[in-house]
Enzyme design. Sequence first.
Site, PDB file in Angstrom:
ATOM      1  N   CYS A  25      -5.628  -2.451   2.742  1.00 59.10           N
ATOM      2  CA  CYS A  25      -5.512  -2.578   4.288  1.00 59.10           C
ATOM      3  C   CYS A  25      -6.917  -3.017   4.864  1.00 59.10           C
ATOM      4  O   CYS A  25      -7.299  -4.189   4.965  1.00 59.10           O
ATOM      5  CB  CYS A  25      -4.975  -1.034   4.589  1.00 59.10           C
ATOM      6  SG  CYS A  25      -4.983  -0.777   6.351  1.00 59.10           S
ATOM      7  N   LYS A  33     -10.026   2.632  -3.271  1.00 56.07           N
ATOM      8  CA  LYS A  33     -10.450   1.926  -1.882  1.00 56.07           C
ATOM      9  C   LYS A  33     -11.711   2.230  -1.685  1.00 56.07           C
ATOM     10  O   LYS A  33     -11.993   3.714  -1.874  1.00 56.07           O
ATOM     11  CB  LYS A  33      -9.491   2.240  -1.129  1.00 56.07           C
ATOM     12  CG  LYS A  33      -9.658   1.631   0.559  1.00 56.07           C
ATOM     13  CD  LYS A  33      -8.540   2.020   1.309  1.00 56.07           C
ATOM     14  CE  LYS A  33      -8.914   1.160   2.575  1.00 56.07           C
ATOM     15  NZ  LYS A  33      -7.766   1.527   3.776  1.00 56.07           N
ATOM     16  N   GLU A  84       0.764  -1.166   0.073  1.00 58.39           N
ATOM     17  CA  GLU A  84       0.066  -0.008  -0.225  1.00 58.39           C
ATOM     18  C   GLU A  84       1.051   1.165  -0.181  1.00 58.39           C
ATOM     19  O   GLU A  84       1.933   1.399   0.593  1.00 58.39           O
ATOM     20  CB  GLU A  84      -1.060   0.098   1.185  1.00 58.39           C
ATOM     21  CG  GLU A  84      -1.878   1.073   1.329  1.00 58.39           C
ATOM     22  CD  GLU A  84      -2.582   1.149   2.784  1.00 58.39           C
ATOM     23  OE1 GLU A  84      -3.612   2.070   2.660  1.00 58.39           O
ATOM     24  OE2 GLU A  84      -2.119   0.502   3.458  1.00 58.39           O
TER      25      GLU A  84
END
Length: 507
Positions: free
Chosen positions: A383, A331, A271
């Site tokens: 994440c 995301k 990430e």
Amino acid sequence: MRRLTAPGWPGNLLAVVAGAITTLALAPFDIWPLALVAVGFFYAALRELTPRQALGRGWCFGFGLFGAGTSWIYYSIHHFGGASVLLAGLLMLAFTAAIALFFALPAWLWVRWLRRNEAPLADALAFAALWVGQEAFRGWFLTGFPWLYSGYSQLDGPLAGLAPLGGIWLISFALALTAALLCNLPRLLAARRNLFIGAGLLLLVAPWAVGLALKHHAWTSPVGAPLTVAAIQGNVEQSMKWDPDQLSAQLALYRDMSFASKRVDLLIWPETAVPVLKESVEGYLGMMGKFAADRDSALITGVPIRQELHQQKRYFNGITVVGEGDGTYLKQKLVPFGEYVPLQDMLRGLIAFFDLPMSDFARGPSDQALLQAKGYQIAPYICYEVVYPEFAASLAARSDLLLTISNDTWFGTSIGPLQHLQMAQMRALEAGRWMIRATNNGVTGLINPFGQITQQIPQFERGILYGEVVPMHNLTPYLQWRSWPLIILCLGLFGWALLAGRMAKTV
């Protein structure tokens, strides 16, 4: 024991302890029987209480659970948020006190509407449904906080085989049902009604027998040859991550480690491995894409992306593919305070914690395509996204392979990153698919369709993880049906409990 489950401070204190020991049932401790102890106490502790007393007892349990299980939040607030020890402690206490309400409300509902002490079998079933309901609710309400589910204790336990059948919440249902039935076993036996005793024993044994029988059952099968993987763990200090003076060094680090790596099918960076907007490093990514294409490889990396949303330029936490692949993912599940600030007009500027770098991300659209690499569909999770069971299943059902990238440096040496890893393992088990996990500082690893780590790099080390993953097809029952069968069952049990209570009042 009866005194400790009766109204008063001894029972409330024990509720805090019972909530806290749930943490020991999860990673990195993995003493799974303690999950039964904790859930069993929560059930038994509400038996003699009024609704108002149950509200406090449930809050105490939640305070113990989240105080111990999310202690890593203090580390982030203090070390990276610029808060003093005192202020970080107060913020952590406020957060724990607020989120403990997730157990206060179900406790009140249980005592007010659903508890059936006179019917131990029905009581245990309704409690199991309520337990699943509270886990699902806190995974949804206000974007959700799906952390510390009791079912994660069974990743290596006897109930692991239930995950591909009904996901994490089916395991939680089985745990809660078992705990309640064990508490009610003396009352069931004392009733001397063979039908109820037999049904109780069957419900007590069946989930564990099925879980064990299916623990190593393969629900999915290979769709192609294994793919070779190299996942790079850069171990970049969080204090350097967003420092403009360190940008060139970080880009050079991942470039040089990639140049030195073996030729593989998939080259994975974590990430925000590229800690600057994608539009600012098109030349760099183009160069790395050519490098990957010359090797017949796909390079997948995390990178912030700026795009137009509702006629405004917004920032997104993203993943992009270059080389032998294609796709960009934005995301969807954002971390409060880390990636966006609730009530930001009020909070920004108060302390550094509310002004963390890159804390103004927007939410990506829900209709995005999966990533493509080497001819396969890859479900991406950035994440926090991997901890949402239903969200993860919606992407996994369209995929051949799972990928999660993360930067858990925010949480240092706390237990948070290892809890995060355990949840990623459960997603692989639920989906019956291989998962690649690439992180900045660990744990980077490859997870097989049974949720087991086959290779890994320890935390806080810089290195390249090599291994193989296998694209899979077919759907596990959970990916096909998701949680709908369990939802229907739980709603039926709630209705049964409410109807039985109304009938009892009219007799």
